[in-house]
Design an enzyme around this catalytic site. Structure first.
Site, short mmCIF file in Angstrom:
data_model
loop_
_atom_site.label_atom_id
_atom_site.label_comp_id
_atom_site.label_asym_id
_atom_site.label_seq_id
_atom_site.Cartn_x
_atom_site.Cartn_y
_atom_site.Cartn_z
N GLU A 22 0.28 9.24 -2.43
CA GLU A 22 0.00 9.84 -1.12
C GLU A 22 0.51 11.27 -1.10
O GLU A 22 1.49 11.61 -1.78
CB GLU A 22 0.72 9.02 -0.03
CG GLU A 22 0.60 9.64 1.36
CD GLU A 22 1.12 8.75 2.49
OE1 GLU A 22 1.66 7.67 2.21
OE2 GLU A 22 0.97 9.16 3.65
N ASN A 35 -0.10 7.29 5.85
CA ASN A 35 -0.13 8.00 7.13
C ASN A 35 -0.85 9.35 7.00
O ASN A 35 -1.48 9.81 7.95
CB ASN A 35 1.29 8.23 7.63
CG ASN A 35 2.03 6.93 7.86
OD1 ASN A 35 1.42 5.89 8.08
ND2 ASN A 35 3.36 6.98 7.81
N ASN A 85 -5.87 3.69 7.80
CA ASN A 85 -4.53 3.25 7.40
C ASN A 85 -3.68 2.90 8.62
O ASN A 85 -3.54 3.73 9.53
CB ASN A 85 -3.84 4.38 6.63
CG ASN A 85 -2.43 3.99 6.18
OD1 ASN A 85 -2.26 3.17 5.28
ND2 ASN A 85 -1.41 4.56 6.83
N GLU A 86 -3.12 1.70 8.63
CA GLU A 86 -2.14 1.28 9.67
C GLU A 86 -2.53 1.77 11.07
O GLU A 86 -1.70 2.35 11.78
CB GLU A 86 -0.73 1.75 9.29
CG GLU A 86 -0.26 1.12 7.99
CD GLU A 86 1.20 1.42 7.63
OE1 GLU A 86 1.85 2.26 8.29
OE2 GLU A 86 1.69 0.78 6.68
N TYR A 107 7.05 -3.70 3.74
CA TYR A 107 8.24 -3.07 3.16
C TYR A 107 9.44 -3.90 3.59
O TYR A 107 9.54 -4.29 4.75
CB TYR A 107 8.40 -1.63 3.66
CG TYR A 107 7.29 -0.73 3.19
CD1 TYR A 107 7.29 -0.21 1.90
CD2 TYR A 107 6.23 -0.39 4.03
CE1 TYR A 107 6.28 0.63 1.45
CE2 TYR A 107 5.21 0.45 3.60
CZ TYR A 107 5.24 0.96 2.31
OH TYR A 107 4.24 1.79 1.87
N GLU A 133 -0.09 -1.80 0.24
CA GLU A 133 1.20 -1.10 0.21
C GLU A 133 2.29 -2.16 0.21
O GLU A 133 2.29 -3.03 1.09
CB GLU A 133 1.40 -0.19 1.44
CG GLU A 133 0.58 1.09 1.40
CD GLU A 133 0.92 2.05 2.54
OE1 GLU A 133 2.08 2.05 3.03
OE2 GLU A 133 0.01 2.78 2.97
N GLN A 157 5.27 3.79 -3.84
CA GLN A 157 4.22 4.61 -4.40
C GLN A 157 4.58 4.94 -5.85
O GLN A 157 5.66 4.58 -6.30
CB GLN A 157 4.07 5.89 -3.58
CG GLN A 157 3.79 5.60 -2.11
CD GLN A 157 3.45 6.84 -1.27
OE1 GLN A 157 3.34 7.94 -1.80
NE2 GLN A 157 3.29 6.65 0.03
O1 AHR Z 1 4.16 4.53 1.85
C1 AHR Z 1 4.79 5.23 2.88
C2 AHR Z 1 4.12 5.00 4.22
O2 AHR Z 1 4.34 3.71 4.66
C3 AHR Z 1 2.63 5.13 4.25
O3 AHR Z 1 2.25 6.44 4.44
C4 AHR Z 1 2.23 4.32 5.43
O4 AHR Z 1 0.96 3.75 5.30
C5 AHR Z 1 3.33 3.29 5.55
O5 AHR Z 1 3.83 3.25 6.83
#
Ligand code: AHR
Length: 509
Positions: free
Chosen positions: A33, A78, A178-179, A245, A291, A341
């Site tokens: 990203e 993001n 995305n999100e 995450y 992700e 990432q």
């Molecule tokens: O990977 C970091 C961020 O985490 C990404 O930009 C977003 O999609 C997520 O919130």
């Protein structure tokens, strides 16, 4: 913290005939990203003696190759929700510098679609582009597909040719935003509004190139958003995405939280099954876990500006291995996963201007991508178990209703074999922070044929990290083990990941 422990014999049971399904190699996918130094200073650094003529950091390419990722997601994250792809194509010096509102940064646009595709080709990986459904329009997303994939005589296809790419890029995977559920996302919206907008985007993108595969924007797999979005998009999508995450300061909470990915997959798989049944949908819908990672140290506003450069410990490597186990166990439904990432931003590869080092989490990513075989086997583990719930409940006074806190076995194992069942890989994570665990591996349906290779990831303690000064505090050690027959006794050292590879013969008993 007073954990409840049950003591037992550690036993790993593997039956070569109990096949779970095919492991899709796309679960070893990665993600880059425009965030901090992931692209600029990681993937790409013009003028650096470490870069090639195209501006790609050669040392990063060499570190990325062994991760063998078959798919690479880009440009966000993001970031994409404020990204206009047209800014990033054509002569570099004419590209506009823009404000990046997602990460409070400036975007030079010197790395754009064609650089990304060239990078993918260099690594032999397939591009996966997520479109801007925040500030972007459906025309823009449609034009992006046409620019990349069209063989026609249209202005978008001709623009690509004019930019030096006569052949289409054939980008197969396209993410629908995305999100879009998140308050932090540019242009976020509710699930019903997202469905409406995504259907419009999907229609024009698919009409432009019917061979593309679309990834609907899911949340964590178990939310109301997921349910509504799946219900609204099922007929149009090939994948539903999940992001997760996890992690925190506690060792056991961090390693066990990775199992939340399995709850996400279980619930999401059920939602998919339900919607396919209710709407009579014949085509498969898989999960794209696009992700995932351990990420908790660098989540403040300041870290956002600083590029979320998380430093990983051995605990985190054990957690990452546990995530991969979840994807392998649920191989039938998880067909894509993208580690978030690749470089610098929450990443296994960490650079500065002079070089790079490999973070702890690099090692499980590399070993599993290299040694996992085609068919996942149903593994049974029993033995020492830990349950975090009693301590948590005592501390918070709240009863936990979901299985996130355990009980979990301290050893977690997955196994895979080749189609013929002659090659076997077993991966075992010992999550105990303080003790070696002797275990018996029992094989059914075949016998171990002699010499085994063993790779072990370990370090001095669970807090160990790698750095420029101590790049190998956590490293991989290779060994040979001899075992014949149906049993193998092995001591799995405290806080370690072990990957065993063996040839198997027919059971003649
Ligand atoms: O990977 C970091 C961020 O985490 C990404 O930009 C977003 O999609 C997520 O919130």
């Amino acid at each position: 913290m007073p954990y409840a422990r049950l003591r037992g014999m550690n036993r790993i049971g593997i039956d070569l005939h109990r096949r779970l399904g095919t492991v899709d190699r796309r679960i070893f996918g990665q993600f880059i990203e425009h965030l901090g130094r992931c692209i600029y200073g990681g993937v790409y650094e013009e003028g650096s003696p470490l870069s090639d003529a195209r501006g790609f950091r050669r040392d990063v390419l060499e570190a990325a190759r062994p991760l063998r990722f078959p798919v690479l997601r880009w440009p966000g994250g993001n970031f994409v929700s404020g990204y206009h792809w047209l800014d990033g194509v054509g002569p570099r010096d004419a590209r506009p510098r823009r404000t990046d509102l997602a990460w409070y940064a400036e975007e030079s646009n010197r790395f754009g679609t064609n650089e990304f595709i060239t990078y993918c080709r260099e690594l032999g990986t397939e591009p996966f582009i997520c479109v801007n459904m925040g500030s972007g329009t459906m025309d823009e997303a449609q034009a992006w597909v046409e620019y990349c994939n069209s063989t026609g005589d249209t202005s978008w296809a001709n623009l690509r040719r004019q930019h030096g790419h006569p052949e289409p890029h054939r980008v197969r995977y396209w993410g629908l935003g995305n999100e879009m559920y998140g308050g932090w996302q540019i242009g976020n919206m509710n699930a019903h509004d997202y469905v409406k907008k995504a259907r419009a985007f999907a229609m024009v993108m698919k009409r432009t190139d019917p061979s593309i595969q679309l990834v609907g924007c899911g949340q964590n797999g178990w939310s109301e958003w997921d349910e509504i979005v799946l219900g609204g998009l099922a007929e149009l999508i090939d994948f539903h995405s999940i992001h997760l995450y996890t992690g925190g300061p506690d060792h056991y909470a961090t390693v066990f939280q990775s199992h939340q990915a399995e709850r996400a997959i279980r619930v999401c798989a059920a939602l998919i099954e339900r919607v396919r049944h209710a709407q009579r949908i014949a085509h498969p819908i898989a999960i794209a876990f696009d992700e995932w990672n351990v990420w908790w140290r660098t989540r403040s506003h300041a870290d956002r500006v600083g590029g979320v450069e998380e430093r990983y410990t051995l605990t985190d490597a054990l957690a990452v291995a546990t995530y991969l186990h979840g994807f392998i166990r649920h191989c039938r439904v998880v067909r894509i996963a993208n580690f978030a990432q690749l470089v610098n931003a929450i990443a296994p590869i960490f650079t500065n201007r002079q070089g790079l080092f490999l973070q702890t989490i690099y090692h499980p990513l590399r070993l599993y991508a290299e040694h996992t075989l085609a068919v996942a086997l149903d593994v049974h583990v029993d033995g020492d178990t830990l349950d975090l719930a009693p301590a948590q409940e005592a501390a918070t006074g709240r009863v936990h209703h979901v299985s996130d806190l355990g009980p979990f076995t301290l050893l977690d194992a997955v196994a895979s074999c080749d189609e013929a069942g002659r090659q076997l890989t077993v991966a075992v994570v010992n999550r105990a922070h303080d003790r070696d665990l002797p275990a018996t591996l029992e094989l059914a349906g075949g016998v171990l044929d002699g010499a085994l290779s063993a790779w072990e990831v370990n370090g001095p303690d669970v807090a160990a990290t790698n750095s420029f000064e101590t790049p190998r505090a956590v490293d991989v050690r290779e060994r040979r083990i001899t075992a014949k027959g149906m049993r193998l006794e092995h001591v799995f050292p405290a806080h370690s990941i072990t990957v065993l590879k063996a040839a198997t013969g027919l059971d003649k008993t």
